[in-house]
Every structure is written in C-alpha cells, then in structure tokens.
Design a protein around this motif. Structure first.
Motif, PDB file in Angstrom:
ATOM      1  N   MET A   1       0.835  -1.175   0.000  1.00 33.75           N
ATOM      2  CA  MET A   1       0.000   0.000   0.000  1.00 33.75           C
ATOM      3  C   MET A   1       0.886   1.248   0.000  1.00 33.75           C
ATOM      4  O   MET A   1       1.916   1.282   0.657  1.00 33.75           O
ATOM      5  N   THR A   2       0.465   2.249  -0.741  1.00 30.97           N
ATOM      6  CA  THR A   2       1.168   3.529  -0.774  1.00 30.97           C
ATOM      7  C   THR A   2       0.198   4.611  -0.339  1.00 30.97           C
ATOM      8  O   THR A   2      -0.942   4.657  -0.806  1.00 30.97           O
ATOM      9  N   ARG A   3       0.654   5.461   0.582  1.00 25.84           N
ATOM     10  CA  ARG A   3      -0.150   6.591   1.055  1.00 25.84           C
ATOM     11  C   ARG A   3       0.619   7.875   0.791  1.00 25.84           C
ATOM     12  O   ARG A   3       1.842   7.892   0.826  1.00 25.84           O
ATOM     13  N   GLU A   4      -0.135   8.958   0.577  1.00 21.10           N
ATOM     14  CA  GLU A   4       0.486  10.266   0.400  1.00 21.10           C
ATOM     15  C   GLU A   4       0.029  11.198   1.510  1.00 21.10           C
ATOM     16  O   GLU A   4      -1.160  11.283   1.817  1.00 21.10           O
ATOM     17  N   ALA A   5       0.993  11.890   2.102  1.00 17.03           N
ATOM     18  CA  ALA A   5       0.720  12.920   3.105  1.00 17.03           C
ATOM     19  C   ALA A   5       1.088  14.261   2.486  1.00 17.03           C
ATOM     20  O   ALA A   5       2.013  14.344   1.682  1.00 17.03           O
ATOM     21  N   ALA A   6       0.340  15.295   2.825  1.00 19.31           N
ATOM     22  CA  ALA A   6       0.614  16.615   2.260  1.00 19.31           C
ATOM     23  C   ALA A   6       0.316  17.698   3.284  1.00 19.31           C
ATOM     24  O   ALA A   6      -0.548  17.535   4.153  1.00 19.31           O
ATOM     25  N   CYS A   7       1.028  18.810   3.143  1.00 23.98           N
ATOM     26  CA  CYS A   7       0.776  19.971   3.989  1.00 23.98           C
ATOM     27  C   CYS A   7      -0.518  20.661   3.524  1.00 23.98           C
ATOM     28  O   CYS A   7      -1.122  20.271   2.526  1.00 23.98           O
ATOM     29  N   HIS A   8      -0.911  21.696   4.236  1.00 23.82           N
ATOM     30  CA  HIS A   8      -2.156  22.400   3.926  1.00 23.82           C
ATOM     31  C   HIS A   8      -2.165  22.963   2.500  1.00 23.82           C
ATOM     32  O   HIS A   8      -3.150  22.840   1.786  1.00 23.82           O
ATOM     33  N   CYS A   9      -1.065  23.560   2.064  1.00 20.59           N
ATOM     34  CA  CYS A   9      -1.025  24.161   0.719  1.00 20.59           C
ATOM     35  C   CYS A   9      -0.603  23.157  -0.351  1.00 20.59           C
ATOM     36  O   CYS A   9      -0.560  23.492  -1.521  1.00 20.59           O
ATOM     37  N   ARG A  10      -0.281  21.933   0.060  1.00 22.68           N
ATOM     38  CA  ARG A  10       0.103  20.820  -0.815  1.00 22.68           C
ATOM     39  C   ARG A  10       1.463  21.008  -1.492  1.00 22.68           C
ATOM     40  O   ARG A  10       1.817  20.282  -2.414  1.00 22.68           O
ATOM     41  N   ALA A  11       2.238  21.990  -1.033  1.00 26.36           N
ATOM     42  CA  ALA A  11       3.579  22.188  -1.600  1.00 26.36           C
ATOM     43  C   ALA A  11       4.531  21.071  -1.176  1.00 26.36           C
ATOM     44  O   ALA A  11       5.396  20.670  -1.938  1.00 26.36           O
ATOM     45  N   VAL A  12       4.372  20.572   0.054  1.00 23.85           N
ATOM     46  CA  VAL A  12       5.210  19.480   0.555  1.00 23.85           C
ATOM     47  C   VAL A  12       4.357  18.217   0.561  1.00 23.85           C
ATOM     48  O   VAL A  12       3.268  18.188   1.125  1.00 23.85           O
ATOM     49  N   ARG A  13       4.899  17.184  -0.090  1.00 30.17           N
ATOM     50  CA  ARG A  13       4.202  15.903  -0.156  1.00 30.17           C
ATOM     51  C   ARG A  13       5.175  14.782   0.179  1.00 30.17           C
ATOM     52  O   ARG A  13       6.333  14.817  -0.216  1.00 30.17           O
ATOM     53  N   LEU A  14       4.677  13.806   0.915  1.00 29.73           N
ATOM     54  CA  LEU A  14       5.445  12.617   1.276  1.00 29.73           C
ATOM     55  C   LEU A  14       4.750  11.390   0.725  1.00 29.73           C
ATOM     56  O   LEU A  14       3.517  11.343   0.672  1.00 29.73           O
ATOM     57  N   GLU A  15       5.533  10.399   0.347  1.00 31.35           N
ATOM     58  CA  GLU A  15       4.997   9.108  -0.056  1.00 31.35           C
ATOM     59  C   GLU A  15       5.438   8.081   0.975  1.00 31.35           C
ATOM     60  O   GLU A  15       6.625   7.985   1.298  1.00 31.35           O
ATOM     61  N   CYS A  16       4.484   7.327   1.489  1.00 32.26           N
ATOM     62  CA  CYS A  16       4.766   6.294   2.489  1.00 32.26           C
ATOM     63  C   CYS A  16       4.305   4.958   1.949  1.00 32.26           C
ATOM     64  O   CYS A  16       3.145   4.822   1.526  1.00 32.26           O
ATOM     65  N   THR A  17       5.188   3.983   1.952  1.00 29.29           N
ATOM     66  CA  THR A  17       4.828   2.653   1.476  1.00 29.29           C
ATOM     67  C   THR A  17       4.695   1.703   2.652  1.00 29.29           C
ATOM     68  O   THR A  17       5.401   1.832   3.654  1.00 29.29           O
ATOM     69  N   GLY A  18       3.780   0.759   2.517  1.00 22.49           N
ATOM     70  CA  GLY A  18       3.546  -0.200   3.581  1.00 22.49           C
ATOM     71  C   GLY A  18       2.654   0.372   4.667  1.00 22.49           C
ATOM     72  O   GLY A  18       2.110   1.467   4.548  1.00 22.49           O
ATOM     73  N   GLU A  19       2.505  -0.405   5.710  1.00 21.00           N
ATOM     74  CA  GLU A  19       1.681   0.008   6.842  1.00 21.00           C
ATOM     75  C   GLU A  19       2.537   0.694   7.903  1.00 21.00           C
ATOM     76  O   GLU A  19       3.736   0.406   8.012  1.00 21.00           O
ATOM     77  N   PRO A  20       1.945   1.602   8.692  1.00 14.51           N
ATOM     78  CA  PRO A  20       2.704   2.209   9.781  1.00 14.51           C
ATOM     79  C   PRO A  20       3.165   1.134  10.775  1.00 14.51           C
ATOM     80  O   PRO A  20       2.453   0.153  11.011  1.00 14.51           O
ATOM     81  N   ALA A  21       4.353   1.322  11.334  1.00 17.33           N
ATOM     82  CA  ALA A  21       4.860   0.414  12.371  1.00 17.33           C
ATOM     83  C   ALA A  21       4.036   0.573  13.644  1.00 17.33           C
ATOM     84  O   ALA A  21       3.824  -0.391  14.381  1.00 17.33           O
ATOM     85  N   LYS A  22       3.568   1.803  13.896  1.00 22.92           N
ATOM     86  CA  LYS A  22       2.669   2.065  15.016  1.00 22.92           C
ATOM     87  C   LYS A  22       1.994   3.411  14.794  1.00 22.92           C
ATOM     88  O   LYS A  22       2.494   4.260  14.055  1.00 22.92           O
ATOM     89  N   ILE A  23       0.858   3.565  15.444  1.00 26.96           N
ATOM     90  CA  ILE A  23       0.128   4.827  15.432  1.00 26.96           C
ATOM     91  C   ILE A  23      -0.098   5.200  16.881  1.00 26.96           C
ATOM     92  O   ILE A  23      -0.598   4.392  17.668  1.00 26.96           O
ATOM     93  N   SER A  24       0.318   6.406  17.221  1.00 24.03           N
ATOM     94  CA  SER A  24       0.314   6.816  18.622  1.00 24.03           C
ATOM     95  C   SER A  24      -0.346   8.182  18.790  1.00 24.03           C
ATOM     96  O   SER A  24      -0.114   9.095  17.996  1.00 24.03           O
ATOM     97  N   LEU A  25      -1.136   8.302  19.833  1.00 25.86           N
ATOM     98  CA  LEU A  25      -1.776   9.560  20.194  1.00 25.86           C
ATOM     99  C   LEU A  25      -1.022  10.120  21.394  1.00 25.86           C
ATOM    100  O   LEU A  25      -0.834   9.412  22.379  1.00 25.86           O
ATOM    101  N   CYS A  26      -0.560  11.364  21.305  1.00 32.56           N
ATOM    102  CA  CYS A  26       0.226  11.961  22.385  1.00 32.56           C
ATOM    103  C   CYS A  26      -0.507  13.160  22.974  1.00 32.56           C
ATOM    104  O   CYS A  26      -0.949  14.052  22.241  1.00 32.56           O
ATOM    105  N   ASN A  27      -0.612  13.165  24.294  1.00 29.14           N
ATOM    106  CA  ASN A  27      -1.278  14.241  25.033  1.00 29.14           C
ATOM    107  C   ASN A  27      -0.304  15.227  25.664  1.00 29.14           C
ATOM    108  O   ASN A  27      -0.738  16.116  26.400  1.00 29.14           O
TER     109      ASN A  27
END
Length: 138
Positions: free
Chosen positions: A1-27
């Motif tokens: 699986m490939t996912r794309e992350a982008a900033c608000h204005c979409r100028a910066v984009r990242l491509e992530c392959t595979g599943e996340p190793a972990k997903i964490s919520l920080c308070n």
C-alpha cells in the motif's frame, strides 16, 4: 500500500509505502502547543519507507517530553508540521496522521502522556493509555 501525506497548501508531499509500524496519540503539553489542539496523532513508518516527493521544508529541533531531541519538518509556505524524527526512535519517521486526508486511517494503538490529558477528554477502552511514554521497542 502507498499513502500520500501533504501539507495544507500541498507544496510538501510525502509518499509512504507499507503500513505504519505504530500509530500513537500523544497528550503531552509540547504536542498540544505544536498542534494547537489537545493531542497529536502520529503514524510512525520505517525510515526507508518514507520519501519526500516535493516541497521546501524548514526544521525545528527541541527536546521531547521524554528528554530526547526531536526534529520537526514543516512547510515553509503554509507552516504545516508534517513529519518528525525522534532520536528516541531513530528507525522510524513520525508523520501527522491528519496530513493523509483519510478518515478511514487506522486508529491509534496507544495514547501516551495521559498525565497531561484534558480532564474531560476520554479514549475508547480499546486504546491502551500510558501516563508518560512507554520504553521504545527495538
């Protein structure tokens, strides 16, 4: 699986392959200040599965609540804090989950720094909570 992350204005984009190793919520108070919200949700991917596709980023480095340095990467145009590299987890890259623009994105597997959680904020019983930060796994 490939996912794309982008900033608000979409100028910066990242491509992530595979599943996340972990997903964490920080308070922690630092994440609250950084996001302007009550918590941060990070998808941690193995370093080799993240690629910056476009954009000009600035960085900001500080100590984390755990006492380890962390470097944040943000879009110079819109200011979105898109991803970070924590010395505590050198093999992983944390990416702000909201930057994937995917309401079906997997839920956090843990909530950390709950000692700083706002008293009225509750999490599902299925999300393990840690008062501070659990020790990193290799």
């Amino acid at each position: 699986m490939t996912r794309e992350a982008a900033c608000h204005c979409r100028a910066v984009r990242l491509e992530c392959t595979g599943e996340p190793a972990k997903i964490s919520l920080c308070n922690c108070l630092d994440c609250q200040r950084r996001t302007g919200s009550l918590f941060s949700v990070a998808a941690f991917f193995p370093r080799g599965s993240v690629r910056q596709m476009s954009g000009d980023c600035g960085t900001f480095r500080r100590d984390s609540a755990s006492g380890f340095p962390i470097t944040f990467h943000f879009c110079r145009k819109c200011g979105t804090s898109l991803w970070w590299e924590a010395e505590r987890l050198p093999h992983l890259v944390g990416i702000a989950a909201g930057t994937f623009e995917d309401p079906a994105f997997p839920a956090p597997a843990q909530a950390v720094w709950t000692k700083d959680r706002h008293h009225w904020l509750a999490f599902p019983d299925t999300v393990p909570c840690s008062r501070e930060n659990p020790a990193p796994r290799p």
